[in-house]
Design an enzyme around this catalytic site. Structure first.
Site, PDB file in Angstrom:
ATOM      1  N   GLY A 208       0.784  -1.241   0.029  1.00  0.00           N
ATOM      2  CA  GLY A 208      -0.192  -0.001   0.209  1.00  0.00           C
ATOM      3  C   GLY A 208       0.943   1.345   0.053  1.00  0.00           C
ATOM      4  O   GLY A 208       2.033   1.100  -0.167  1.00  0.00           O
ATOM      5  N   ASN A 209       0.326   2.481   0.286  1.00  0.00           N
ATOM      6  CA  ASN A 209       0.999   3.666   0.425  1.00  0.00           C
ATOM      7  C   ASN A 209       0.476   4.571   1.409  1.00  0.00           C
ATOM      8  O   ASN A 209      -0.648   4.147   2.159  1.00  0.00           O
ATOM      9  CB  ASN A 209       1.278   4.284  -0.831  1.00  0.00           C
ATOM     10  CG  ASN A 209      -0.201   4.778  -1.542  1.00  0.00           C
ATOM     11  OD1 ASN A 209      -0.924   5.519  -0.823  1.00  0.00           O
ATOM     12  ND2 ASN A 209      -0.598   4.026  -2.632  1.00  0.00           N
TER      13      ASN A 209
END
Ligand code: CTP
Length: 400
Positions: A208-209
């Site tokens: 993810g980020n």
């Protein structure tokens, strides 16, 4: 100034209620038609007779009125109003609004009203500063309600601090500003992507980020406040928006986001891609949780679909497409390249130079680069104000 406007004034129990006589007079003087609702405790501070005389309309105080116990239709009152102004807003009424309590006529009308709601809080400084009050204000703000910040000064308690209701003149000015701001995007449909995407590795892990979704959500709120119907497609985030013009669809992966965008984009007039979509996703997702061993773990990744680029090739002449870019070097040149390659109307360049801007922060610093190569640089601002700058650029291009 306010000719033809219908203002419903809700008054809750606070000493500042004495100022509502002046407020009612100012609204009427400005040409508005005014109806007033008092909560039971507001009646200890100001009488219905004063307000009915000034507003030239009956004043409502409970669900039933008159000798026959006639029912006061709160739904009709809510639908009648162009603006519902709640001033003063006490801590107690605020907390009931935030939780959906409807135990008096003002609250039931609040839940039924479809018009913009503007509130002017008034309370003692510690009550105002308390996290419970601040949370409640955040909650009603997430419903799209507009808050007129209280002033600082001497309070009824004798203490000095923030909590004094805005002056009647300031409240009238605020309503006038709202009317002048208008609703330039009425009748327009807007598709906005927001937040990160999560690319599953196995049932418990993902790539993810740090995107929080705040920028996309702020944009959704501004566009809806300006009258647009918004389709907000968001990756995983804690954020929620409750606004009758915002439809939120939550997705997880880049592929899910792509599918939802493809289902929706054709009906949209304005497309704003603010999501931080993963560029790569694991080729295979393990059904079982991956077990560790002594070997290195290699995860093979494959490119995701570039949603923005695809929209650039699919968009029709009447659609306006906005993209975002996050660059660390040759910022403007790289952003301009994206603008051209993805056939955008303009690109919002996020700067990483300012340490308070970007992922996770409440503030952001942007430059807007349009098709004509015009570059506009903005200061570091709250994301809600950055959203206003972006919405203004759209307004300017569409001549609305
Ligand atoms: N975007 C998208 N779909 C993707 C990847 C990005 O719609 N699969 C959109 C984002 O929402 C954003 C813009 O494209 O509006 C970002 O462009 P991108 O070329 O991905 O820029 P960066 O993420 O900055 O990547 P890079 O510089 O590595 O090309």
């Amino acid at each position: 100034m306010l000719e033809g406007k219908k203002i419903l004034l809700g008054i809750s129990g606070s000493i500042a209620a004495y100022k509502t006589a002046a407020l009612t007079r100012l609204f009427v003087k400005a040409g508005a038609e005014v109806k007033v609702i008092l909560t039971p405790s507001a009646q200890s501070f100001i009488t219905p007779l004063t307000l009915s005389t000034l507003s030239k309309n009956p004043v409502y105080t409970s669900f039933t009125e008159g000798d026959m116990g006639e029912w006061v239709n709160h739904v009709e009152l809510g639908l009648w109003a162009d603006y519902f102004v709640i001033a003063p807003l006490s801590a107690s009424t605020l907390s009931k609004m935030a939780s959906g309590n409807s135990d008096n006529l003002l609250l039931a009308t609040y839940l039924s009203a479809r018009c913009p709601v503007i509130v002017a809080p008034a309370m003692d400084l510690d009550m105002f500063a308390h996290p419970a009050t601040q949370n409640n204000l955040k909650t009603i703000s997430s419903f799209g309600n507009l808050i007129i910040a209280p002033n600082s000064g001497e309070l009824a308690s004798g203490l000095i601090g923030t909590g004094r209701m805005a002056e009647p003149e300031e409240i009238v000015d605020f309503v006038l500003n709202q009317i002048q701001l208008g609703k330039p995007f009425i009748g327009k449909k807007v598709l906005i992507t927001a937040g990160p995407t999560y690319e599953a590795i196995d049932p418990v892990r993902f790539i993810g980020n740090h995107s929080s979704g705040k920028m996309g959500f702020a944009l959704a709120k501004v566009m809806a406040n300006w009258g647009a119907e918004v389709f907000l497609i968001s990756g995983p985030t804690e954020l929620k928006l409750q606004h009758h013009l915002i439809n939120t669809i939550y997705v997880k992966s880049a592929e899910d986001m792509y599918q939802e965008v493809m289902n929706t984009y054709q009906m949209a007039d304005i497309l704003i891609m603010a999501a931080a979509v993963a560029d790569y996703t694991p080729i295979e997702v393990s059904d079982q949780k991956l077990k560790k061993n002594d070997d290195e773990l290699k995860i093979e990744l494959v490119r995701t679909k570039d949603i923005l680029k695809e929209l650039g090739s699919l968009k029709s002449k009447h659609q306006l497409l906005v993209g975002f870019a996050l660059e660390t070097n040759d910022e403007q040149a790289n952003a301009m390249k994206k603008l051209k390659e993805k056939n955008l109307d303009f690109i919002v360049l996020n700067s990483l130079k300012n340490k308070n801007a970007g992922f996770g922060f409440d503030t952001n610093q942007i430059q807007i680069i349009d098709r004509g190569g015009e570059i506009t640089s903005f200061d570091v601002k709250l994301k809600q104000d950055v959203a206003l700058d972006i919405a203004n650029k759209i307004k300017q291009i569409l001549h609305v």
